[in-house]
Design a protein around this motif. Structure first.
Motif, PDB file in Angstrom:
ATOM      1  N   ARG A 198     -12.862  42.308  61.505  1.00 20.27           N
ATOM      2  CA  ARG A 198     -11.412  42.090  61.223  1.00 20.27           C
ATOM      3  C   ARG A 198     -10.462  42.829  62.489  1.00 20.27           C
ATOM      4  O   ARG A 198      -9.194  42.667  62.343  1.00 20.27           O
ATOM      5  N   ARG A 199     -10.908  42.734  63.635  1.00 16.60           N
ATOM      6  CA  ARG A 199     -10.278  43.421  64.904  1.00 16.60           C
ATOM      7  C   ARG A 199     -11.095  43.009  65.918  1.00 16.60           C
ATOM      8  O   ARG A 199     -12.091  42.210  65.930  1.00 16.60           O
ATOM      9  N   ASN A 200     -10.395  43.032  67.135  1.00 18.68           N
ATOM     10  CA  ASN A 200     -11.011  43.025  68.457  1.00 18.68           C
ATOM     11  C   ASN A 200     -11.010  41.344  68.628  1.00 18.68           C
ATOM     12  O   ASN A 200     -11.794  40.858  69.588  1.00 18.68           O
TER      13      ASN A 200
ATOM     14  N   LYS B 152      -8.294  48.329  58.120  1.00 21.16           N
ATOM     15  CA  LYS B 152      -7.867  46.917  58.328  1.00 21.16           C
ATOM     16  C   LYS B 152      -9.139  45.890  57.606  1.00 21.16           C
ATOM     17  O   LYS B 152     -10.211  45.866  57.987  1.00 21.16           O
TER      18      LYS B 152
ATOM     19  N   GLY C 189      -8.267  39.611  59.410  1.00 22.02           N
ATOM     20  CA  GLY C 189      -7.893  39.215  60.848  1.00 22.02           C
ATOM     21  C   GLY C 189      -7.265  37.776  60.723  1.00 22.02           C
ATOM     22  O   GLY C 189      -7.583  37.078  61.688  1.00 22.02           O
TER      23      GLY C 189
ATOM     24  N   GLU D 196      -4.861  36.967  63.663  1.00 20.50           N
ATOM     25  CA  GLU D 196      -5.332  37.014  65.051  1.00 20.50           C
ATOM     26  C   GLU D 196      -6.543  36.226  65.429  1.00 20.50           C
ATOM     27  O   GLU D 196      -6.926  36.181  66.434  1.00 20.50           O
TER      28      GLU D 196
END
Lengths: 283, 283
Positions: free
Chosen positions: A64-66, A137, A140, A143
């Motif tokens: 969900r990140r990066n 989080k 994503g 993003e």
């Protein structure tokens, strides 16, 4: 290519040329397979192959990140969909479809669906769990460079699908297997995949114009990432701990925690458990 | 270990020592990972790794024949269960359990359940489909050395499972992902897996003493095999053809068969399609 005899099955290492292409061979056992495709069904997997396969299984994450802005090339996305498509399916039904979402406005509409549902979900928890929940989080959508809706067309195989008469949902199960194929292939490509389950599927179907008899199975967010987490996010955040797999194994009948002779599996070999921190924590 | 920079992400080949063990390295990015386990979460996958991963995806089969009497060593079975256990799960719920069946009499009882259900299923088809149906081998319950019942404990995470409030069946989906992990790991080990879906799960639960709130997801037959078929059995038997994956791809919304600018994916690269015969047949 090395021997196909059963004895050599487990240890025979396919010859791999420097470019990573399997070496050519002339075995008649491979005649049904395409020449030059690099894919041969009768080959065994070498130790290095098996390590790669276990590693991708252990290092796949719900991401969900990066996410990086790097676009996913069409040929890479095609490989992922093809990997999904090669899951088994009940009665060879192949009930899945893939809706590729790249447009900002579509992602924004889906993100709004998420926000609405997630706010309602957060209200289900009391403090301090509610605070932890809100800090997580869980998607994503905007993003990630590609969103992918995976569906199951439940009528695809006609009224009589082989193997589906007793357990009608086996078409859904097949579609999940396809998703796992895609998830693993993506990890191998350096692409993170996040499964957004906090969505009202009826509302999502309207956004994507998905017809009534088609079921939404998953809404996935795909993109190259700067890194993959060493542990699942929910484990790292202390939401839940990983269960020792031995506790989930039963022998002959449910509840039997060993064979009649006391024998039981030891699942925590160093190779197969990538999180010693958890092992230590759970003793 | 080579760079983790985005540019090097896709092509960076991890150094693999001659024994197939990833070479040791000292990057601080890997500190959270175990020393000496051979598993590092931040590594990229080399071209050879990726080929192995795609190959196992393409060569996995639903296996009902060619089982060998060779027993599956405990450590290998443990690896397969551990692979399953490392699927993602909604809210890190890990809802699966595994009932290992080795006893002849249990297998025989399950085989009888299959026979009964399969006879009823055969009656649903007219000639010549009925004849073809009866000629198909649809299970390997007694020939395979291990049977494995995979279940989903729907109450494991308590009343509020993160991510499951909107789509309640996500626990089932997670369990299917676990099964696919096991299926792929088994293929890499030279072990065939057949999913027997023609079973009355209520009757099966009685045989295996599975409690009422636990759902049976799959009954699998596992064993070393003399060979894996080049194509799925149902495809080879002419029961159904493989669909071209392009036909299953939609752009932005359902039914759009190309992007606005006419762009669409080409999924049939030589590497990714192992069945040129089918391609030729379907034009």
């Amino acid at each position: 290519m090395s021997s196909m005899a059963p004895k050599g099955r487990q240890r025979a290492a396919p010859k791999v040329a420097s470019g990573g292409q399997p070496a050519p061979h002339g075995s008649t056992m491979h005649r049904r397979n395409p020449v030059g495709s690099g894919i041969h069904s009768h080959e065994s997997f070498s130790q290095a192959d098996r390590e790669a396969i276990y590693r991708v299984i252990f290092e796949r994450r719900d991401v969900r990140r990066n996410f990086l802005p790097t676009p996913i090339p069409d040929e890479v996305l095609a490989r992922l969909l093809n990997a999904a498509h090669h899951a088994g399916s009940v009665g060879f039904m192949q009930p899945w479809d893939f809706v590729i979402v790249r447009a900002r406005e579509t992602k924004r509409a889906v993100k709004q669906l998420f926000d609405k549902t997630n706010e309602a979900a957060a209200l289900r928890y009391d403090k301090p769990r509610a605070g932890l929940y809100r800090s997580l989080k869980l998607e994503g959508i905007e993003e990630s460079s590609v969103n992918l809706c995976v569906t199951c067309s439940r009528q695809r195989g006609g009224p009589q699908v082989l193997g589906r008469s007793t357990v009608r949902d086996t078409d859904l199960y097949s579609t999940c297997c396809a998703i796992q194929n895609l998830w693993l292939a993506a990890r191998a490509e350096g692409i993170g995949v996040g499964w957004v389950s906090i969505l009202d599927h009826a509302a999502l179907k309207k956004v994507l114009a998905i017809p009534r008899p088609v079921k939404v199975l998953a809404y996935l967010c795909l993109g190259y990432v700067s890194e993959f987490a060493a542990r699942p996010d929910l484990e790292a955040a202390g939401w839940r701990a990983r269960l020792p797999v031995q506790e989930l194994v039963h022998y002959e009948v449910w509840g039997n925690k060993a064979e009649g002779n006391g024998r039981k599996l030891t699942c925590e070999s160093p190779r197969s458990i990538p999180e010693p921190a958890m092992r230590a924590k759970r003793g």
